[in-house]
Design a protein around this motif. Structure first.
Motif, short mmCIF file in Angstrom:
data_model
loop_
_atom_site.label_atom_id
_atom_site.label_comp_id
_atom_site.label_asym_id
_atom_site.label_seq_id
_atom_site.Cartn_x
_atom_site.Cartn_y
_atom_site.Cartn_z
N THR A 1 56.98 -4.50 -0.77
CA THR A 1 58.43 -4.70 -0.91
C THR A 1 58.72 -5.65 -2.07
N TYR A 2 57.94 -6.71 -2.17
CA TYR A 2 58.14 -7.68 -3.25
C TYR A 2 57.73 -7.10 -4.60
N GLU A 3 56.67 -6.31 -4.63
CA GLU A 3 56.28 -5.69 -5.89
C GLU A 3 57.34 -4.70 -6.37
N SER A 4 57.95 -3.97 -5.45
CA SER A 4 59.05 -3.06 -5.81
C SER A 4 60.26 -3.84 -6.31
N ALA A 5 60.55 -4.94 -5.66
CA ALA A 5 61.69 -5.77 -6.08
C ALA A 5 61.47 -6.34 -7.48
N ILE A 6 60.23 -6.73 -7.79
CA ILE A 6 59.92 -7.22 -9.14
C ILE A 6 60.18 -6.11 -10.16
N ALA A 7 59.75 -4.89 -9.86
CA ALA A 7 59.99 -3.76 -10.77
C ALA A 7 61.49 -3.55 -10.97
N LEU B 1 54.12 -5.73 -14.59
CA LEU B 1 53.89 -5.28 -13.21
C LEU B 1 52.45 -5.53 -12.78
N HIS B 2 51.51 -5.27 -13.69
CA HIS B 2 50.11 -5.58 -13.37
C HIS B 2 49.92 -7.09 -13.22
N GLY B 3 50.61 -7.85 -14.04
CA GLY B 3 50.55 -9.31 -13.93
C GLY B 3 51.09 -9.80 -12.61
N ALA B 4 52.20 -9.20 -12.15
CA ALA B 4 52.78 -9.58 -10.86
C ALA B 4 51.80 -9.29 -9.73
N SER B 5 51.21 -8.11 -9.76
CA SER B 5 50.24 -7.74 -8.75
C SER B 5 49.03 -8.68 -8.78
N ALA B 6 48.58 -9.00 -9.98
CA ALA B 6 47.45 -9.92 -10.13
C ALA B 6 47.79 -11.31 -9.61
N TYR B 7 49.03 -11.75 -9.85
CA TYR B 7 49.47 -13.05 -9.33
C TYR B 7 49.38 -13.07 -7.81
N PHE B 8 49.90 -12.01 -7.18
CA PHE B 8 49.85 -11.95 -5.72
C PHE B 8 48.40 -11.90 -5.23
N ASP B 9 47.54 -11.17 -5.94
CA ASP B 9 46.12 -11.14 -5.60
C ASP B 9 45.50 -12.53 -5.69
#
Length: 191
Positions: free
Chosen positions: A176-182, A89-97
């Motif tokens: 919304t996308y971060e929630s969907a990834i989770a 999840l942190h990786g996903a957020s970092a990717y979007f950042d």
């Protein structure tokens, strides 16, 4: 203090990559001419062709540098996580950042496949962000994960991240996308 020949060579190469990136972002690959790149970099045309076979090779170097930067950003954030799920999840957020950097989504996800072809773009991604994602998924799924299934899941989730980055770039709600990834990750465990 005088710089060594190796330092000057690397500085010229870096100047070309940075100048090309600025112009590729501003004008697009097709509209960027090599004379513009050398003028922007402050080097000669000969210097360009000493370091790169052609404009496409320079574009690839720009993409490789962008891919490395994205992967480093992901790894930096994911390493501080307490669990494999949190790391993903942190990786996903970092990717979007990382993809928020102006021009990065356009370069990596839109122009790269058109210029280099999908096979080359996949190879660059495999060495960078996808490698980090695969390692994270392997930790998350555990030792019993089938190698072929792990590779397929990595490729599918990587594509999902890319589509999300494009959507976010065009104004979609990131949370919304971060929630969907989770939800996707939690579904993998339940399955």
């Amino acid at each position: 203090m005088a710089r060594s020949n190796k330092e000057r060579t690397e500085a010229t190469r870096l100047a070309l990559i940075e100048a090309a990136r600025r112009l590729f972002v501003e004008k697009g690959y097709a509209e960027t001419a090599t004379p513009d790149i050398v003028a922007e970099a402050g080097v000669t045309r000969g210097a360009l062709y000493h370091h790169f076979e052609d404009k496409k090779a320079l574009f690839r170097a720009v993409l490789e540098r962008e891919g490395e930067a994205v992967a480093a950003h992901i790894e930096e954030r994911a390493v501080r996580s307490k669990s494999p799920r949190e790391a993903l999840l942190h990786g996903a957020s970092a990717y979007f950042d990382a993809m928020i950097k102006p021009g990065r989504t356009r370069l990596l996800l839109l122009e790269a496949p058109a210029v280099l072809g999908l096979e080359s773009v996949v190879a660059i991604d495999r060495q960078n962000a996808e490698a980090t994602l695969k390692a994270g998924l392997s930790d998350f799924l555990g030792a019993g994960a089938n190698t072929a299934t792990l590779q397929a899941l990595t490729e599918m989730l990587s594509a999902a991240f890319d589509r999300a980055a494009i959507a976010i770039e065009t104004g979609a709600d990131r949370t919304t996308y971060e929630s969907a990834i989770a939800d996707l990750l939690d579904g993998l465990v339940r399955a």
